[in-house]
Design a protein around this motif. Structure first.
Motif, PDB file in Angstrom:
ATOM      1  N   VAL A 382      -2.242 -39.555  -5.648  1.00 59.88           N
ATOM      2  CA  VAL A 382      -0.995 -39.679  -4.891  1.00 59.88           C
ATOM      3  C   VAL A 382      -0.773 -41.139  -4.549  1.00 59.88           C
ATOM      4  CG1 VAL A 382       0.204 -39.014  -2.752  1.00 59.88           C
ATOM      5  CG2 VAL A 382      -1.269 -37.364  -3.929  1.00 59.88           C
ATOM      6  N   SER A 383       0.465 -41.598  -4.669  1.00 60.38           N
ATOM      7  CA  SER A 383       0.762 -43.009  -4.402  1.00 60.38           C
ATOM      8  C   SER A 383       0.469 -43.335  -2.946  1.00 60.38           C
ATOM      9  CB  SER A 383       2.225 -43.310  -4.725  1.00 60.38           C
ATOM     10  OG  SER A 383       3.081 -42.630  -3.818  1.00 60.38           O
ATOM     11  N   GLU A 384       0.129 -44.606  -2.698  1.00 58.19           N
ATOM     12  CA  GLU A 384      -0.227 -45.037  -1.338  1.00 58.19           C
ATOM     13  C   GLU A 384       0.943 -44.847  -0.385  1.00 58.19           C
ATOM     14  OE1 GLU A 384      -2.060 -49.035   0.826  1.00 58.19           O
ATOM     15  OE2 GLU A 384      -1.935 -48.904  -1.380  1.00 58.19           O
ATOM     16  N   GLU A 385       2.160 -45.140  -0.856  1.00 58.22           N
ATOM     17  CA  GLU A 385       3.345 -44.998  -0.012  1.00 58.22           C
ATOM     18  C   GLU A 385       3.542 -43.550   0.414  1.00 58.22           C
ATOM     19  OE1 GLU A 385       8.190 -45.769  -0.303  1.00 58.22           O
ATOM     20  OE2 GLU A 385       6.852 -46.420  -1.910  1.00 58.22           O
ATOM     21  N   LYS A 386       3.433 -42.622  -0.551  1.00 61.10           N
ATOM     22  CA  LYS A 386       3.581 -41.193  -0.241  1.00 61.10           C
ATOM     23  C   LYS A 386       2.469 -40.713   0.687  1.00 61.10           C
ATOM     24  CE  LYS A 386       7.244 -40.063  -2.629  1.00 61.10           C
ATOM     25  NZ  LYS A 386       8.467 -39.544  -1.951  1.00 61.10           N
ATOM     26  N   ALA A 387       1.261 -41.230   0.489  1.00 60.32           N
ATOM     27  CA  ALA A 387       0.132 -40.814   1.319  1.00 60.32           C
ATOM     28  C   ALA A 387       0.371 -41.178   2.783  1.00 60.32           C
ATOM     29  CB  ALA A 387      -1.158 -41.445   0.821  1.00 60.32           C
ATOM     30  N   TYR A 388       0.958 -42.398   3.032  1.00 60.94           N
ATOM     31  CA  TYR A 388       1.243 -42.805   4.406  1.00 60.94           C
ATOM     32  C   TYR A 388       2.345 -41.934   5.018  1.00 60.94           C
ATOM     33  CZ  TYR A 388      -1.425 -47.008   3.261  1.00 60.94           C
ATOM     34  OH  TYR A 388      -2.418 -47.876   2.884  1.00 60.94           O
ATOM     35  N   GLU A 389       3.347 -41.630   4.218  1.00 63.15           N
ATOM     36  CA  GLU A 389       4.428 -40.767   4.717  1.00 63.15           C
ATOM     37  C   GLU A 389       3.909 -39.365   5.024  1.00 63.15           C
ATOM     38  OE1 GLU A 389       7.435 -40.933   1.763  1.00 63.15           O
ATOM     39  OE2 GLU A 389       8.160 -42.932   2.354  1.00 63.15           O
ATOM     40  N   HIS A 390       3.077 -38.846   4.121  1.00 62.13           N
ATOM     41  CA  HIS A 390       2.495 -37.515   4.357  1.00 62.13           C
ATOM     42  C   HIS A 390       1.620 -37.515   5.616  1.00 62.13           C
ATOM     43  CE1 HIS A 390       2.838 -36.468  -0.203  1.00 62.13           C
ATOM     44  NE2 HIS A 390       4.010 -36.494   0.418  1.00 62.13           N
ATOM     45  N   PHE A 391       0.922 -38.635   5.834  1.00 62.09           N
ATOM     46  CA  PHE A 391       0.075 -38.760   7.021  1.00 62.09           C
ATOM     47  C   PHE A 391       0.911 -38.592   8.297  1.00 62.09           C
ATOM     48  CE2 PHE A 391      -1.241 -41.833  10.338  1.00 62.09           C
ATOM     49  CZ  PHE A 391      -2.417 -41.222  10.749  1.00 62.09           C
ATOM     50  N   GLY A 392       2.044 -39.295   8.372  1.00 62.09           N
ATOM     51  CA  GLY A 392       2.903 -39.172   9.549  1.00 62.09           C
ATOM     52  C   GLY A 392       3.483 -37.781   9.703  1.00 62.09           C
ATOM     53  N   GLN A 393       3.875 -37.153   8.591  1.00 61.48           N
ATOM     54  CA  GLN A 393       4.458 -35.813   8.650  1.00 61.48           C
ATOM     55  C   GLN A 393       3.432 -34.764   9.090  1.00 61.48           C
ATOM     56  OE1 GLN A 393       6.009 -35.360   4.683  1.00 61.48           O
ATOM     57  NE2 GLN A 393       7.689 -36.814   5.037  1.00 61.48           N
ATOM     58  N   ARG A 394       2.204 -34.905   8.597  1.00 69.05           N
ATOM     59  CA  ARG A 394       1.178 -33.927   8.983  1.00 69.05           C
ATOM     60  C   ARG A 394       0.820 -34.054  10.466  1.00 69.05           C
ATOM     61  NH1 ARG A 394      -1.268 -35.674   4.358  1.00 69.05           N
ATOM     62  NH2 ARG A 394      -2.820 -36.796   5.613  1.00 69.05           N
ATOM     63  N   CYS A 395       0.783 -35.271  10.967  1.00 72.53           N
ATOM     64  CA  CYS A 395       0.468 -35.459  12.387  1.00 72.53           C
ATOM     65  C   CYS A 395       1.538 -34.820  13.268  1.00 72.53           C
ATOM     66  CB  CYS A 395       0.338 -36.951  12.703  1.00 72.53           C
ATOM     67  SG  CYS A 395      -1.124 -37.721  11.950  1.00 72.53           S
ATOM     68  N   GLY A 396       2.784 -34.862  12.821  1.00 75.29           N
ATOM     69  CA  GLY A 396       3.833 -34.107  13.482  1.00 75.29           C
ATOM     70  C   GLY A 396       4.348 -34.678  14.784  1.00 75.29           C
ATOM     71  N   GLN A 397       3.976 -35.906  15.137  1.00 76.17           N
ATOM     72  CA  GLN A 397       4.454 -36.542  16.362  1.00 76.17           C
ATOM     73  C   GLN A 397       5.270 -37.776  15.999  1.00 76.17           C
ATOM     74  OE1 GLN A 397       1.252 -37.254  19.131  1.00 76.17           O
ATOM     75  NE2 GLN A 397       0.437 -35.167  18.926  1.00 76.17           N
ATOM     76  N   SER A 398       6.251 -38.085  16.838  1.00 77.83           N
ATOM     77  CA  SER A 398       7.189 -39.171  16.518  1.00 77.83           C
ATOM     78  C   SER A 398       6.471 -40.501  16.338  1.00 77.83           C
ATOM     79  CB  SER A 398       8.235 -39.283  17.629  1.00 77.83           C
ATOM     80  OG  SER A 398       7.618 -39.527  18.888  1.00 77.83           O
ATOM     81  N   ARG A 399       5.448 -40.753  17.153  1.00 78.00           N
ATOM     82  CA  ARG A 399       4.717 -42.028  17.061  1.00 78.00           C
ATOM     83  C   ARG A 399       4.014 -42.156  15.716  1.00 78.00           C
ATOM     84  NH1 ARG A 399       2.700 -39.003  21.038  1.00 78.00           N
ATOM     85  NH2 ARG A 399       3.391 -40.426  22.670  1.00 78.00           N
ATOM     86  N   TYR A 400       3.471 -41.065  15.189  1.00 78.94           N
ATOM     87  CA  TYR A 400       2.783 -41.114  13.894  1.00 78.94           C
ATOM     88  C   TYR A 400       3.780 -41.165  12.736  1.00 78.94           C
ATOM     89  CZ  TYR A 400      -1.714 -40.248  16.134  1.00 78.94           C
ATOM     90  OH  TYR A 400      -2.853 -40.363  16.890  1.00 78.94           O
ATOM     91  N   LEU A 401       4.929 -40.503  12.897  1.00 80.73           N
ATOM     92  CA  LEU A 401       5.980 -40.603  11.877  1.00 80.73           C
ATOM     93  C   LEU A 401       6.442 -42.051  11.755  1.00 80.73           C
ATOM     94  CD1 LEU A 401       8.088 -37.422  12.719  1.00 80.73           C
ATOM     95  CD2 LEU A 401       6.827 -37.825  10.611  1.00 80.73           C
ATOM     96  N   LYS A 402       6.586 -42.688  12.913  1.00 83.30           N
ATOM     97  CA  LYS A 402       6.994 -44.101  12.927  1.00 83.30           C
ATOM     98  C   LYS A 402       5.932 -44.967  12.268  1.00 83.30           C
ATOM     99  CE  LYS A 402       8.163 -47.818  16.167  1.00 83.30           C
ATOM    100  NZ  LYS A 402       8.298 -48.186  17.614  1.00 83.30           N
ATOM    101  N   LEU A 403       4.640 -44.707  12.587  1.00 86.72           N
ATOM    102  CA  LEU A 403       3.556 -45.485  11.991  1.00 86.72           C
ATOM    103  C   LEU A 403       3.507 -45.295  10.480  1.00 86.72           C
ATOM    104  CD1 LEU A 403       1.031 -47.259  12.337  1.00 86.72           C
ATOM    105  CD2 LEU A 403      -0.289 -45.147  12.686  1.00 86.72           C
ATOM    106  N   GLY A 404       3.711 -44.060  10.010  1.00 88.15           N
ATOM    107  CA  GLY A 404       3.708 -43.790   8.582  1.00 88.15           C
ATOM    108  C   GLY A 404       4.819 -44.550   7.868  1.00 88.15           C
ATOM    109  N   ARG A 405       6.007 -44.618   8.489  1.00 87.86           N
ATOM    110  CA  ARG A 405       7.122 -45.353   7.878  1.00 87.86           C
ATOM    111  C   ARG A 405       6.846 -46.847   7.867  1.00 87.86           C
ATOM    112  NH1 ARG A 405      10.305 -41.540  10.834  1.00 87.86           N
ATOM    113  NH2 ARG A 405      10.582 -43.084  12.516  1.00 87.86           N
ATOM    114  N   ILE A 406       6.249 -47.360   8.963  1.00 87.07           N
ATOM    115  CA  ILE A 406       5.929 -48.802   9.018  1.00 87.07           C
ATOM    116  C   ILE A 406       4.972 -49.192   7.891  1.00 87.07           C
ATOM    117  CG2 ILE A 406       4.708 -50.540  10.377  1.00 87.07           C
ATOM    118  CD1 ILE A 406       5.832 -49.211  12.890  1.00 87.07           C
TER     119      ILE A 406
END
Length: 471
Positions: A382-406
């Motif tokens: 899985v691409s690194e970019e997708k892995a970070y986005e998936h990380f934020g989505q799985r955590c399910g909290q706004s702060r982690y979604l923001k971190l995944g996008r950053i």
């Protein structure tokens, strides 16, 4: 019993229609039919929108929780097993135990000064299958009530209407008369004399079968209040009425029981009739149906299990949410330090995951489990970019979604400025963590109010009770 038997037959049908279903896992042989039935029932359910429990369960998938489908099948299987064995035990008790009854040969009479009472019995006659419900009226061993002259005269005026009961006149008495022992809340006592004896009981019940021409009964009463006495006299023409066979049997049983009661007024124990019309009778009282109690217990156990499973998931999901809020600042701090030391974001992710795994996962930290999962994704292609986005989505909290996008955005732009952004994010996370810690402390203090209140009550009892006892 019949309802339980019908439900068991439904189980048989369910086992039959689900017999060809293939299970993905191996189970004990006796559990297989229930698991197949659960899979069959779940397959018949329509797809529904995700509920709260399903979303909470999905958030725990990273640490190895079962899927929503497996969770539903597990709950359904346990419910089917509990209900099945409950029904089996219920049917067994209905067949072999039937009713929990207590056989009586005598009943205790109320002592001096106590009021009379009525006992309900189920009576079985030898050679008959029908069960009769027979009330037995028991008067106290001794009673003497008094009342004033004025009240006594008022009672005399009311007696005609009271004694008639449901009859229209004394010229044609078809149903039982009402011969009260006391009136006006026990202030007036009445002593009845019946001539001839044996046609009507002292309670007013017709206990003798009279001919078509009827039979005249002279009813006399001494109404007494304190030292004042009054006489009451009336003549009642007792005539027969049409009765069903069941009514005749009940009348005989009631008459026999009442006769025993009247003949043993001075005794503490009343012997119940053992025979009626030459047939043996058994006097019983129904306590509680064992089968009904077992069915109720099984239903309550099923309900408890169903709700408890959802509560477990909710509790774990809530614990995960709070834990991830507390760990956010620490994770951002580690990322900032590793990136500042010259590592790429990918290397920092793998370094944090490796450090967590080396601790042996004795204390599960959900955010680190998600980081480990993201590393496994990157290793699997899985691409690194997708892995970070998936990380934020799985955590399910706004702060982690923001971190995944950053992290995903700076992967395209490079790491320039990433350390500064992570520093700002860390500072904000620290403030949120302190606020959360204060909130959790306040909640803990609130929870302590109940035990503290209970301790206060205990202390007050210890202090006050001895003081009162010394008076």
């Amino acid at each position: 019993m019949w309802i339980s038997a019908i439900l068991l037959s439904v189980y048989g049908i369910l086992f039959f229609v689900s017999r060809k279903i293939e299970l993905e896992k191996e189970y004990r042989s006796w559990q297989i039919p229930f698991h197949k039935a659960a899979v069959f029932l779940q397959g018949k359910r329509k797809n529904e929108r995700k509920n709260k429990t399903q979303k909470q369960l999905e958030s725990l998938q990273t640490i190895g929780y079962i899927s929503w489908k497996e969770y539903q099948e597990k709950k359904t299987t346990v419910v089917l097993i509990i209900l099945f064995f409950t029904l089996c035990i219920s049917v067994f008790c209905s067949v072999f135990i039937q009713k929990y009854t207590e056989i009586f040969t005598a009943i205790e009479r109320p002592s001096y000064g106590e009021s009379g009472r009525k006992e309900e019995f189920e009576v079985l006659i030898e050679g008959e299958e029908k069960e009769y419900n027979i009330p037995v009226y028991i008067e106290s061993r001794c009673y003497s009530e008094q009342e004033a002259k004025e009240k006594m005269e008022n009672v005399l005026l009311k007696l005609d209407e009271i004694v008639l009961g449901e009859n229209e006149s004394f010229d044609e008495v078809k149903t039982d008369l009402v011969l009260p022992k006391v009136m006006d809340d026990g202030m007036v006592s009445i002593q009845w004399t019946l001539t001839p004896y044996g046609v009507i009981s002292e309670a007013g019940k017709i206990v003798k079968e009279v001919g078509e021409e009827g039979e005249i009964v002279k009813i006399e009463a001494i109404v007494q209040c304190q030292d004042e006495k009054g006489m009451y006299t009336v003549f009642a023409n007792i005539v027969p009425r049409d009765m069903t066979q069941e009514e005749e049997v009940i009348r005989k049983l009631e008459a026999a029981a009442q006769k025993q009661e009247e003949e043993s007024r001075q005794k503490e124990i009343i012997d119940l009739p053992e025979e009626v019309d030459g047939k043996k009778v058994t006097w019983t009282k129904t306590k509680v149906s064992v089968a009904s109690v077992i069915c109720l217990f099984g239903l309550l156990l099923t309900l408890f299990f169903w709700m408890n499973e959802d509560q477990k998931v909710e509790k774990n999901a809530k614990n995960r949410e709070n834990q991830m809020k507390m760990d956010y600042a620490v994770v951002v701090f580690k990322m900032r330090m590793l990136v500042g030391a010259g590592m790429t974001m990918r290397s920092a992710f793998f370094r944090i995951a490796e450090e967590y795994e080396q601790r042996g996962r004795k204390d599960i930290r959900y955010v680190y489990e998600e980081i480990v999962y993201s590393c496994r994704e990157m290793e699997s292609g899985v691409s690194e970019e997708k892995a970070y986005e998936h990380f934020g989505q799985r955590c399910g909290q706004s702060r982690y979604l923001k971190l995944g996008r950053i992290l995903a955005q700076h992967l395209r732009k490079g790491t320039e400025g990433l350390e500064e952004i992570l520093g700002q994010e860390m500072q904000q996370a620290q403030e949120e963590r302190m606020a959360l810690a204060r909130q959790m402390g306040e909640e803990a203090g609130t929870k302590l109010l109940l035990p503290m209140g209970m301790m206060l009550v205990v202390v007050l009892v210890i202090l006050i009770v001895p003081a009162f006892m010394n008076f």
